[in-house]
Design an enzyme around this catalytic site. Structure first.
Site, short mmCIF file in Angstrom:
data_model
loop_
_atom_site.label_atom_id
_atom_site.label_comp_id
_atom_site.label_asym_id
_atom_site.label_seq_id
_atom_site.Cartn_x
_atom_site.Cartn_y
_atom_site.Cartn_z
N LYS A 1 0.56 -1.38 0.21
CA LYS A 1 0.13 0.27 -0.13
C LYS A 1 0.92 1.79 -0.04
O LYS A 1 0.47 2.47 -0.42
CB LYS A 1 -0.86 0.21 1.03
CG LYS A 1 -2.18 -1.00 0.44
CD LYS A 1 -3.04 -0.95 2.16
CE LYS A 1 -4.70 -1.20 1.77
NZ LYS A 1 -5.71 -1.67 2.72
N LYS B 1 -11.29 -3.63 -2.50
CA LYS B 1 -12.57 -2.41 -2.37
C LYS B 1 -11.85 -1.35 -3.37
O LYS B 1 -12.74 -0.73 -4.14
CB LYS B 1 -13.10 -2.04 -1.42
CG LYS B 1 -13.69 -2.76 -0.79
CD LYS B 1 -13.35 -2.42 0.89
CE LYS B 1 -13.88 -3.65 1.61
NZ LYS B 1 -13.45 -3.47 3.60
N LYS C 1 -5.74 -9.75 -5.20
CA LYS C 1 -7.04 -9.82 -4.87
C LYS C 1 -8.07 -9.14 -5.34
O LYS C 1 -7.85 -8.06 -6.01
CB LYS C 1 -6.40 -9.38 -3.61
CG LYS C 1 -6.88 -8.40 -3.08
CD LYS C 1 -6.84 -8.52 -1.41
CE LYS C 1 -6.30 -7.23 -0.88
NZ LYS C 1 -7.00 -7.22 0.28
P1 TYM Z 1 -11.01 -6.18 5.19
O1 TYM Z 1 -11.62 -5.47 5.40
O2 TYM Z 1 -10.16 -5.31 3.39
O3 TYM Z 1 -11.63 -7.73 4.81
C1 TYM Z 1 -12.12 -7.99 5.40
C2 TYM Z 1 -12.12 -9.63 4.99
O4 TYM Z 1 -12.85 -9.97 4.06
C3 TYM Z 1 -11.27 -10.70 3.03
N1 TYM Z 1 -11.20 -10.46 2.19
C4 TYM Z 1 -10.65 -11.43 1.03
N2 TYM Z 1 -11.65 -13.07 1.07
C5 TYM Z 1 -10.87 -13.80 -0.12
N3 TYM Z 1 -10.76 -12.72 -1.01
C6 TYM Z 1 -10.44 -11.79 -0.73
N4 TYM Z 1 -10.60 -10.83 -2.25
C7 TYM Z 1 -10.14 -10.85 0.13
N5 TYM Z 1 -10.29 -9.15 0.13
C8 TYM Z 1 -11.03 -9.49 2.19
C9 TYM Z 1 -10.12 -10.47 4.22
O5 TYM Z 1 -8.79 -11.38 4.26
C10 TYM Z 1 -10.75 -9.78 5.93
O6 TYM Z 1 -11.26 -11.43 6.36
N6 TYM Z 1 -7.04 -5.35 8.69
C11 TYM Z 1 -8.93 -6.12 7.82
C12 TYM Z 1 -9.27 -5.44 9.65
C13 TYM Z 1 -9.21 -6.04 10.77
C14 TYM Z 1 -9.41 -7.46 11.36
C15 TYM Z 1 -9.26 -6.90 12.83
C16 TYM Z 1 -9.81 -8.84 11.14
C17 TYM Z 1 -9.28 -4.82 11.62
N7 TYM Z 1 -9.42 -5.53 12.48
C18 TYM Z 1 -9.01 -8.14 13.62
C19 TYM Z 1 -9.64 -8.98 12.12
C20 TYM Z 1 -8.71 -9.12 13.57
C21 TYM Z 1 -8.93 -5.74 6.82
O7 TYM Z 1 -8.51 -4.60 6.27
O8 TYM Z 1 -9.65 -5.96 6.19
#
Ligand code: TYM
Length: 330
Positions: A111, A195, A192
């Site tokens: 990023k 968003k 991947k």
């Molecule tokens: P975020 O908001 O980017 O994504 C939320 C969840 O979706 C999964 N994900 C995917 N899985 C499969 N294929 C994809 N293309 C894909 N894109 C996203 C992510 O792996 C995630 O599980 N840092 C985290 C949010 C967070 C979090 C936490 C997660 C903050 N605190 C504590 C677990 C525990 C994030 O940005 O997810």
């Protein structure tokens, strides 16, 4: 009952990747675990956001999570910034993590690459994520593949803190789905699905109309050769489409290969678009109902109350171990 914690950022609409890699599993786990699911709005601040848009997205993200099947009667669904313990433990985690560890996070490297200026928060983001997890004495953290390294850091920080100051935090385990943990961009299977994909045809969003889904699937890149077979090394684009199809329609990949033996990409894509449409239809319907009802905000207030109840004693415990006075915490 074992405890589950996971989070989703309220940045733009949720994608099919978020759903298949994470939210679908959150729903399954709610039957067997004590689940805490969080809309991580503080994480969204690492890049400047329009406040009005962010306010809407926070509630909308929760609405989609509920529309996908999360039941606030069974799980604790809440917004991160409603529970101040997250920011407080985050600082403690920043002081537990090393600069080297945070520098090695691949998401930060990706990023920040090529950007002239990135926020300090983008760098320390995994410390906040560790705080999220550790505050709830979490056993398991269901996430997609891209978050595995962050959960492993949370484990390392818990172990380090415990060995420095005495047993304080439960050491969590990441749980990554066997398939669908890394749904790829429809425009470029080496990336991947995200968003923030700059290609408008790269990601399918949970709110996409039927027309948009058909258009995106039709334009999805494919590999050379006509055969519909699952071969991630040689046909990564098709492997991704087969994975999406299989998860959306709940049909094993081998069965899909049989169904499309001797047929071409046009037939396959038609079936795939229909599978995605049918998978999202009930979610979109419930999302519309949820958004109109006012139920989401009520659930979030109750969720924050429950989250506060569980996290406050854990924060207090950590502060005590560190020698901080806790004068105001009873
Ligand atoms: P975020 O908001 O980017 O994504 C939320 C969840 O979706 C999964 N994900 C995917 N899985 C499969 N294929 C994809 N293309 C894909 N894109 C996203 C992510 O792996 C995630 O599980 N840092 C985290 C949010 C967070 C979090 C936490 C997660 C903050 N605190 C504590 C677990 C525990 C994030 O940005 O997810």
């Amino acid at each position: 009952m074992k405890r589950v914690f996971s989070g989703v950022q309220p940045t733009g609409g949720l994608t099919l990747g978020n759903y298949l890699g994470a939210i679908k599993h959150f729903v399954r786990l709610q039957e067997e675990y004590d689940c805490f699911y969080c809309v991580v709005d503080l994480h969204a601040l690492t890049v400047p956001k329009d406040p009005k848009e962010l306010r809407t997205l926070i509630v909308d993200t929760a609405a989609y999570m509920m529309a996908a099947g999360l039941d606030p009667e069974k799980v604790t669904l809440f917004v991160q910034s409603d529970v101040p313990a997250h920011s407080e433990l985050s600082w403690i985690m920043e002081c537990t993590a090393t600069f080297g560890e945070l520098s090695r996070m691949t998401q930060f490297k990706e990023k920040s690459e090529g950007r002239e200026s990135v926020s300090g928060g983008l760098f320390t983001y995994p410390a906040l994520m560790a705080a999220d997890i550790l505050l709830y004495d979490t056993d398991v953290v269901p996430v997609g593949e891209d978050q595995k390294q962050h959960v492993e850091l949370a484990r390392d920080l818990a172990i380090r803190f415990n060995s420095r100051y005495g047993d304080t935090f439960k050491v969590p385990e990441p749980v990554i789905p066997k398939t669908g943990a890394r749904i790829k961009s429809l425009a470029d299977p080496s990336r991947k699905m995200s968003k923030s994909d700059t290609d408008p045809y790269g990601a399918i969003f949970l709110g996409d109309s039927e027309d948009e889904i058909v258009k995106k699937v039709r334009r999805a890149v494919t590999d050379s050769g006509r055969e519909i077979i699952y071969d991630p090394d040689n046909k990564p684009a098709l492997a991704n489409l087969l994975t999406i199809y299989s998860h959306c329609a709940d049909i094993p990949i081998e069965k899909l290969e049989e169904m499309y033996a001797g047929k071409g990409y046009a037939d396959f894509k038609k079936g795939l678009a229909e599978a995605v449409i049918q998978c999202l239809k009930p979610i979109q319907k419930r999302h519309r109902e949820m958004s109109e009802s006012g139920y989401v905000k009520e659930a979030l207030v109750e969720g924050a109350r429950k989250a506060m109840e569980v996290s406050t004693p854990v924060l207090k415990r950590a502060k005590e171990r560190l020698g901080l006075p806790n004068h105001m915490m009873g």
